[in-house]
Design an enzyme around this catalytic site. Structure first.
Site, PDB file in Angstrom:
ATOM      1  N   GLY A   7       0.823  -1.221   0.000  1.00 20.68           N
ATOM      2  CA  GLY A   7       0.000   0.000   0.000  1.00 20.68           C
ATOM      3  C   GLY A   7       0.850   1.262   0.000  1.00 20.68           C
ATOM      4  O   GLY A   7       0.399   2.320   0.432  1.00 20.68           O
ATOM      5  N   PHE A  11      -2.167   6.951   0.744  1.00 20.87           N
ATOM      6  CA  PHE A  11      -1.916   8.197   1.492  1.00 20.87           C
ATOM      7  C   PHE A  11      -0.806   8.034   2.544  1.00 20.87           C
ATOM      8  O   PHE A  11       0.273   8.632   2.438  1.00 20.87           O
ATOM      9  CB  PHE A  11      -3.244   8.661   2.117  1.00 20.87           C
ATOM     10  CG  PHE A  11      -3.122   9.655   3.223  1.00 20.87           C
ATOM     11  CD1 PHE A  11      -2.344  10.804   3.087  1.00 20.87           C
ATOM     12  CD2 PHE A  11      -3.798   9.461   4.435  1.00 20.87           C
ATOM     13  CE1 PHE A  11      -2.240  11.731   4.111  1.00 20.87           C
ATOM     14  CE2 PHE A  11      -3.702  10.384   5.468  1.00 20.87           C
ATOM     15  CZ  PHE A  11      -2.908  11.517   5.313  1.00 20.87           C
ATOM     16  N   THR A 125      -5.918   0.304  13.232  1.00 23.12           N
ATOM     17  CA  THR A 125      -6.576   1.599  13.410  1.00 23.12           C
ATOM     18  C   THR A 125      -7.217   1.697  14.797  1.00 23.12           C
ATOM     19  O   THR A 125      -7.561   0.668  15.398  1.00 23.12           O
ATOM     20  CB  THR A 125      -7.667   1.789  12.331  1.00 23.12           C
ATOM     21  OG1 THR A 125      -8.501   2.888  12.690  1.00 23.12           O
ATOM     22  CG2 THR A 125      -8.565   0.558  12.183  1.00 23.12           C
ATOM     23  N   ASP A 126      -7.427   2.935  15.266  1.00 15.86           N
ATOM     24  CA  ASP A 126      -8.140   3.118  16.543  1.00 15.86           C
ATOM     25  C   ASP A 126      -9.603   2.678  16.440  1.00 15.86           C
ATOM     26  O   ASP A 126     -10.259   2.442  17.455  1.00 15.86           O
ATOM     27  CB  ASP A 126      -8.052   4.578  17.030  1.00 15.86           C
ATOM     28  CG  ASP A 126      -8.634   5.599  16.056  1.00 15.86           C
ATOM     29  OD1 ASP A 126      -9.039   5.219  14.940  1.00 15.86           O
ATOM     30  OD2 ASP A 126      -8.672   6.799  16.414  1.00 15.86           O
ATOM     31  N   GLU A 127     -10.105   2.550  15.197  1.00 15.35           N
ATOM     32  CA  GLU A 127     -11.530   2.232  15.028  1.00 15.35           C
ATOM     33  C   GLU A 127     -11.879   0.808  15.463  1.00 15.35           C
ATOM     34  O   GLU A 127     -13.052   0.482  15.630  1.00 15.35           O
ATOM     35  CB  GLU A 127     -11.965   2.467  13.573  1.00 15.35           C
ATOM     36  CG  GLU A 127     -11.809   3.920  13.174  1.00 15.35           C
ATOM     37  CD  GLU A 127     -12.464   4.283  11.855  1.00 15.35           C
ATOM     38  OE1 GLU A 127     -13.477   3.660  11.500  1.00 15.35           O
ATOM     39  OE2 GLU A 127     -11.942   5.178  11.181  1.00 15.35           O
ATOM     40  N   TYR A 150     -15.697  -1.799   7.717  1.00 13.66           N
ATOM     41  CA  TYR A 150     -14.257  -1.479   7.630  1.00 13.66           C
ATOM     42  C   TYR A 150     -13.546  -1.834   8.935  1.00 13.66           C
ATOM     43  O   TYR A 150     -12.578  -2.604   8.946  1.00 13.66           O
ATOM     44  CB  TYR A 150     -14.057   0.018   7.318  1.00 13.66           C
ATOM     45  CG  TYR A 150     -12.669   0.522   7.657  1.00 13.66           C
ATOM     46  CD1 TYR A 150     -11.556   0.096   6.939  1.00 13.66           C
ATOM     47  CD2 TYR A 150     -12.461   1.422   8.714  1.00 13.66           C
ATOM     48  CE1 TYR A 150     -10.274   0.555   7.267  1.00 13.66           C
ATOM     49  CE2 TYR A 150     -11.184   1.880   9.045  1.00 13.66           C
ATOM     50  CZ  TYR A 150     -10.094   1.439   8.317  1.00 13.66           C
ATOM     51  OH  TYR A 150      -8.832   1.882   8.647  1.00 13.66           O
ATOM     52  N   LYS A 154     -10.668  -4.758   9.979  1.00  6.80           N
ATOM     53  CA  LYS A 154      -9.375  -4.470  10.602  1.00  6.80           C
ATOM     54  C   LYS A 154      -9.241  -5.217  11.943  1.00  6.80           C
ATOM     55  O   LYS A 154      -8.175  -5.727  12.276  1.00  6.80           O
ATOM     56  CB  LYS A 154      -9.202  -2.966  10.825  1.00  6.80           C
ATOM     57  CG  LYS A 154      -9.207  -2.115   9.572  1.00  6.80           C
ATOM     58  CD  LYS A 154      -8.015  -2.288   8.659  1.00  6.80           C
ATOM     59  CE  LYS A 154      -6.733  -1.726   9.190  1.00  6.80           C
ATOM     60  NZ  LYS A 154      -5.636  -1.766   8.170  1.00  6.80           N
ATOM     61  N   HIS A 276     -22.463   5.510  13.213  1.00  9.58           N
ATOM     62  CA  HIS A 276     -21.377   6.491  13.337  1.00  9.58           C
ATOM     63  C   HIS A 276     -20.841   6.537  14.774  1.00  9.58           C
ATOM     64  O   HIS A 276     -21.567   6.913  15.702  1.00  9.58           O
ATOM     65  CB  HIS A 276     -21.930   7.873  12.939  1.00  9.58           C
ATOM     66  CG  HIS A 276     -20.879   8.865  12.580  1.00  9.58           C
ATOM     67  ND1 HIS A 276     -21.160  10.161  12.229  1.00  9.58           N
ATOM     68  CD2 HIS A 276     -19.537   8.749  12.490  1.00  9.58           C
ATOM     69  CE1 HIS A 276     -20.041  10.799  11.957  1.00  9.58           C
ATOM     70  NE2 HIS A 276     -19.042   9.959  12.116  1.00  9.58           N
TER      71      HIS A 276
HETATM   72  P1  NAD Z   1      -5.424   4.531   1.343  1.00  8.10           P
HETATM   73  O1  NAD Z   1      -6.784   4.042   0.988  1.00  8.10           O
HETATM   74  O2  NAD Z   1      -5.043   5.938   1.004  1.00  8.10           O
HETATM   75  O3  NAD Z   1      -4.321   3.595   0.675  1.00  8.10           O
HETATM   76  C1  NAD Z   1      -4.443   2.204   0.584  1.00  8.10           C
HETATM   77  C2  NAD Z   1      -3.434   1.696  -0.441  1.00  8.10           C
HETATM   78  O4  NAD Z   1      -3.551   0.265  -0.478  1.00  8.10           O
HETATM   79  C3  NAD Z   1      -3.695   2.213  -1.869  1.00  8.10           C
HETATM   80  O5  NAD Z   1      -2.498   2.610  -2.463  1.00  8.10           O
HETATM   81  C4  NAD Z   1      -4.287   1.001  -2.579  1.00  8.10           C
HETATM   82  O6  NAD Z   1      -3.998   0.981  -3.972  1.00  8.10           O
HETATM   83  C5  NAD Z   1      -3.608  -0.146  -1.837  1.00  8.10           C
HETATM   84  N1  NAD Z   1      -4.379  -1.408  -1.911  1.00  8.10           N
HETATM   85  C6  NAD Z   1      -5.702  -1.573  -1.665  1.00  8.10           C
HETATM   86  N2  NAD Z   1      -6.051  -2.858  -1.873  1.00  8.10           N
HETATM   87  C7  NAD Z   1      -4.922  -3.515  -2.224  1.00  8.10           C
HETATM   88  C8  NAD Z   1      -4.622  -4.875  -2.570  1.00  8.10           C
HETATM   89  N3  NAD Z   1      -5.571  -5.819  -2.585  1.00  8.10           N
HETATM   90  N4  NAD Z   1      -3.340  -5.211  -2.864  1.00  8.10           N
HETATM   91  C9  NAD Z   1      -2.364  -4.259  -2.861  1.00  8.10           C
HETATM   92  N5  NAD Z   1      -2.585  -2.958  -2.585  1.00  8.10           N
HETATM   93  C10 NAD Z   1      -3.846  -2.594  -2.261  1.00  8.10           C
HETATM   94  O7  NAD Z   1      -5.274   4.250   2.905  1.00  8.10           O
HETATM   95  P2  NAD Z   1      -4.480   5.081   4.017  1.00  8.10           P
HETATM   96  O8  NAD Z   1      -5.371   6.149   4.536  1.00  8.10           O
HETATM   97  O9  NAD Z   1      -3.139   5.424   3.505  1.00  8.10           O
HETATM   98  O10 NAD Z   1      -4.358   3.974   5.160  1.00  8.10           O
HETATM   99  C11 NAD Z   1      -3.253   3.070   5.179  1.00  8.10           C
HETATM  100  C12 NAD Z   1      -3.434   2.085   6.300  1.00  8.10           C
HETATM  101  O11 NAD Z   1      -3.543   2.790   7.552  1.00  8.10           O
HETATM  102  C13 NAD Z   1      -4.712   1.252   6.195  1.00  8.10           C
HETATM  103  O12 NAD Z   1      -4.427  -0.058   6.607  1.00  8.10           O
HETATM  104  C14 NAD Z   1      -5.683   1.929   7.158  1.00  8.10           C
HETATM  105  O13 NAD Z   1      -6.599   0.982   7.671  1.00  8.10           O
HETATM  106  C15 NAD Z   1      -4.739   2.433   8.230  1.00  8.10           C
HETATM  107  N6  NAD Z   1      -5.179   3.636   8.949  1.00  8.10           N
HETATM  108  C16 NAD Z   1      -5.518   4.772   8.270  1.00  8.10           C
HETATM  109  C17 NAD Z   1      -5.888   5.918   8.977  1.00  8.10           C
HETATM  110  C18 NAD Z   1      -6.240   7.204   8.285  1.00  8.10           C
HETATM  111  O14 NAD Z   1      -6.665   8.157   8.952  1.00  8.10           O
HETATM  112  N7  NAD Z   1      -6.053   7.331   6.970  1.00  8.10           N
HETATM  113  C19 NAD Z   1      -5.926   5.881  10.394  1.00  8.10           C
HETATM  114  C20 NAD Z   1      -5.579   4.699  11.055  1.00  8.10           C
HETATM  115  C21 NAD Z   1      -5.195   3.595  10.312  1.00  8.10           C
END
Ligand code: NAD
Length: 333
Positions: A7, A11, A125-127, A150, A154, A276
């Site tokens: 990934g 982001f 995640t905290d969720e 979601y 997780k 929510h």
């Molecule tokens: P995002 O959706 O921006 O990025 C996810 C990435 O994973 C993308 O680049 C996508 O192409 C890739 N992906 C999705 N399915 C895939 C697959 N089957 N094989 C390979 N690649 C795949 O997510 P993010 O916001 O960057 O979050 C990253 C991680 O952090 C996640 O695991 C999320 O649960 C966790 N997280 C995010 C937040 C937040 O606020 N954004 C907070 C806590 C935890």
């Protein structure tokens, strides 16, 4: 040190790759990403053609391709970000969440064992804890009580990893960050949506009365925390990664409107999201005592930088919004 980052075109993943390559010359990174709608190599543009970064377009549910990559590259450790990450989408259709977040992770765990990976860092995640009222905080040993498909996917993955630690002695660490924000966040998430709509003088949709509370972590702090935990954290542990910066959603919207000098009349309250969660808040004693980590951005400093980045990258945001509208019409209408 060769890291496999799943990934890494998303982001947080891309911010992490950028952070590590910028600050640590002794790291090489292999990114494995399916490039779903949420992934974009543009986020890694500064490292294009740099020999310290190798990219594979691969789905983490594709066991054979992953095996080939791990046999070819001599990888020390895995940092696992890849996931379907948007709660609203999981309410529309949970299937991709189960496939990627649970099945994909299970495949990675099996392959990690087979290739004697030194450390497996899972980004949870905290969720997973569910929701809090106005009082209290989540500590790492609390039971999981997820509310959305979601967060349920997780939570399931966290339990699976715990079982691999116990049964197979997988050298894994689980990290549970709170809500991230910052450069390159996809404009379907709360903060970039507000910034974009405010800039365009469009109505800003806020769920319910905007009273839900989130804890906000600037993405650079999150990446720094993940790297510190990777380097110094105890195997088999779970670490909350929180900022202590709690804000009501409505206050986040008002702060952004104030900074970019737009009227509060743009705010439009819409029907609340089903299930929510009211509030998340993380207890971070463990990461402070084991790693001596603390975030360096206040919410005020982080949001200023985020708004600035969004203003400077309006073209990218606009392209994503147009793509999203098109996708939404094709898939859901
Ligand atoms: P995002 O959706 O921006 O990025 C996810 C990435 O994973 C993308 O680049 C996508 O192409 C890739 N992906 C999705 N399915 C895939 C697959 N089957 N094989 C390979 N690649 C795949 O997510 P993010 O916001 O960057 O979050 C990253 C991680 O952090 C996640 O695991 C999320 O649960 C966790 N997280 C995010 C937040 C937040 O606020 N954004 C907070 C806590 C935890």
């Amino acid at each position: 040190m060769k890291l496999l980052v799943t990934g890494g075109a998303g982001f947080i993943g891309a911010n992490f790759v950028d952070y590590v390559l910028k600050h640590h010359n002794d790291y090489e990174i292999i990114v494995c990403d399916k490039l779903t709608y949420a992934g974009d190599m543009e986020r890694l543009r500064d490292w294009k053609n740099n020999p310290r970064l190798t990219f594979y377009k691969v789905d983490i549910t594709d066991r054979n391709s992953l095996r080939e990559i791990l046999s070819k590259e001599k990888i020390n450790s895995i940092i696992h970000f890849a996931a379907e990450s948007h709660v609203d989408r999981s309410i529309q259709d949970a299937s991709p969440f189960i496939e990627t977040n649970i099945k994909g992770t299970q495949i990675l765990l099996d392959i990690s064992l087979k290739h004697n990976i030194e450390k497996f860092i899972h980004i949870s995640t905290d969720e997973v804890y569910g929701e809090l009222g106005l009082e209290g905080k989540f500590s790492e040993d609390m039971p999981l009580n997820p509310s959305s498909p979601y967060s349920a996917s997780k939570a399931a993955t966290d339990l699976l990893i715990k079982s691999y630690i116990r049964t197979h002695q997988l050298p894994a660490i689980i990290i549970r960050p709170c809500n991230n924000y910052g450069p390159w966040q996809y404009p379907e998430k709360f903060i970039p949506v507000i910034i974009y709509k405010a800039m365009k003088n469009e109505k800003i949709p806020v769920y319910g009365q905007g009273l839900n509370i989130r804890e906000w972590l600037y993405v650079e702090d999150c990446c720094n925390g993940i790297l510190e935990i990777f380097e110094k954290g105890k195997i088999g542990e779970i670490y909350n990664l929180g900022s202590g910066e709690e804000r009501k959603n409505i206050d986040v919207v008002k702060t952004i409107l104030q900074i970019i000098n737009k009227p509060e009349s743009l705010i439009e309250f819409v029907t609340d999201r089903p299930g929510h969660d009211f509030r998340y808040s993380l207890e971070t004693k463990k990461v402070k005592s084991d790693i001596a980590w603390k975030p360096s951005y206040s919410f005020e400093k982080g949001i200023e930088k985020t708004i600035q980045w969004n203003l400077e990258n309006l073209n990218w945001i606009e392209r994503k919004i147009l793509f999203l509208r098109d996708l939404w019409e094709k898939v859901y209408r």
